[in-house]
Design a protein around this motif. Sequence first.
Motif, PDB file in Angstrom:
ATOM      1  N   GLU A  37      60.896   2.303  62.924  1.00  0.00           N
ATOM      2  CA  GLU A  37      61.085   3.260  64.017  1.00  0.00           C
ATOM      3  C   GLU A  37      60.522   4.632  63.671  1.00  0.00           C
ATOM      4  O   GLU A  37      59.814   5.229  64.478  1.00  0.00           O
ATOM      5  N   LEU A  41      57.120   3.169  65.466  1.00  0.00           N
ATOM      6  CA  LEU A  41      57.497   3.057  66.871  1.00  0.00           C
ATOM      7  C   LEU A  41      57.638   4.387  67.590  1.00  0.00           C
ATOM      8  O   LEU A  41      57.376   4.476  68.783  1.00  0.00           O
ATOM      9  N   GLN A  44      54.715   5.399  69.704  1.00  0.00           N
ATOM     10  CA  GLN A  44      54.337   4.601  70.869  1.00  0.00           C
ATOM     11  C   GLN A  44      54.910   5.258  72.123  1.00  0.00           C
ATOM     12  O   GLN A  44      56.104   5.162  72.393  1.00  0.00           O
ATOM     13  N   GLU A  46      55.003   4.803  75.351  1.00  0.00           N
ATOM     14  CA  GLU A  46      55.662   4.125  76.464  1.00  0.00           C
ATOM     15  C   GLU A  46      56.735   3.144  75.993  1.00  0.00           C
ATOM     16  O   GLU A  46      57.221   2.335  76.780  1.00  0.00           O
ATOM     17  N   LEU A  47      57.116   3.245  74.719  1.00  0.00           N
ATOM     18  CA  LEU A  47      58.249   2.485  74.216  1.00  0.00           C
ATOM     19  C   LEU A  47      59.510   3.279  74.521  1.00  0.00           C
ATOM     20  O   LEU A  47      59.615   4.452  74.166  1.00  0.00           O
ATOM     21  N   HIS A  50      64.357   0.548  71.273  1.00  0.00           N
ATOM     22  CA  HIS A  50      64.212  -0.514  70.279  1.00  0.00           C
ATOM     23  C   HIS A  50      65.533  -0.652  69.556  1.00  0.00           C
ATOM     24  O   HIS A  50      66.137   0.338  69.157  1.00  0.00           O
ATOM     25  N   ALA A  64      62.569  -4.765  72.088  1.00  0.00           N
ATOM     26  CA  ALA A  64      61.775  -3.567  72.367  1.00  0.00           C
ATOM     27  C   ALA A  64      61.583  -3.480  73.876  1.00  0.00           C
ATOM     28  O   ALA A  64      61.079  -4.418  74.498  1.00  0.00           O
ATOM     29  N   ALA A  66      59.910  -1.384  77.025  1.00  0.00           N
ATOM     30  CA  ALA A  66      58.781  -0.494  77.269  1.00  0.00           C
ATOM     31  C   ALA A  66      58.584  -0.289  78.774  1.00  0.00           C
ATOM     32  O   ALA A  66      59.294  -0.864  79.589  1.00  0.00           O
ATOM     33  N   LYS A  71      52.710  -3.338  77.935  1.00  0.00           N
ATOM     34  CA  LYS A  71      52.894  -2.367  76.845  1.00  0.00           C
ATOM     35  C   LYS A  71      53.732  -2.975  75.727  1.00  0.00           C
ATOM     36  O   LYS A  71      53.448  -2.770  74.551  1.00  0.00           O
ATOM     37  N   ALA A  72      54.764  -3.716  76.084  1.00  0.00           N
ATOM     38  CA  ALA A  72      55.596  -4.377  75.072  1.00  0.00           C
ATOM     39  C   ALA A  72      54.742  -5.330  74.238  1.00  0.00           C
ATOM     40  O   ALA A  72      54.847  -5.369  73.008  1.00  0.00           O
ATOM     41  N   TYR A  75      52.350  -3.252  71.926  1.00  0.00           N
ATOM     42  CA  TYR A  75      53.036  -2.697  70.758  1.00  0.00           C
ATOM     43  C   TYR A  75      53.368  -3.788  69.747  1.00  0.00           C
ATOM     44  O   TYR A  75      53.261  -3.577  68.540  1.00  0.00           O
ATOM     45  N   CYS A  76      53.722  -4.953  70.247  1.00  0.00           N
ATOM     46  CA  CYS A  76      54.022  -6.072  69.359  1.00  0.00           C
ATOM     47  C   CYS A  76      52.786  -6.451  68.534  1.00  0.00           C
ATOM     48  O   CYS A  76      52.887  -6.690  67.332  1.00  0.00           O
TER      49      CYS A  76
END
Length: 106
Positions: A37, A41, A44, A46-47, A50, A64, A66, A71-72, A75-76
């Motif tokens: 985090e 994270l 990011q 638009e996250l 989490h 997570a 988002a 976006k999820a 990020y993954c």
Amino acid sequence: MIKNGKIDSIGGMEFAIFRLKEGVTEARLIELSNNVETEFLREQGELILHFLVRGADGTYADVAIASSQEKAEEYCQQWLDNTVALEYLELLEKESVNMTFWTRIN
């Protein structure tokens, strides 16, 4: 981690269920989750949220949330290029991982 208090901005999420490798403690999982985090994270934009949860049967879920499912997923994918995130992933029993992506519908 909550980055945006607006529930209306939630559009999608990643939900990954897993077990820890033998000998890995929950404390270590939490420590590395916190590192992910702070070192990855938070960057990011638009996250939204989490967190980790533990089931009664010893399984865990990494969640997570988002702005969108896309976006999820994005990020993954970035976890695989991040040193801290890769260290976290090493704690997981690979065969137990079940990762899914979801889109908010209401």
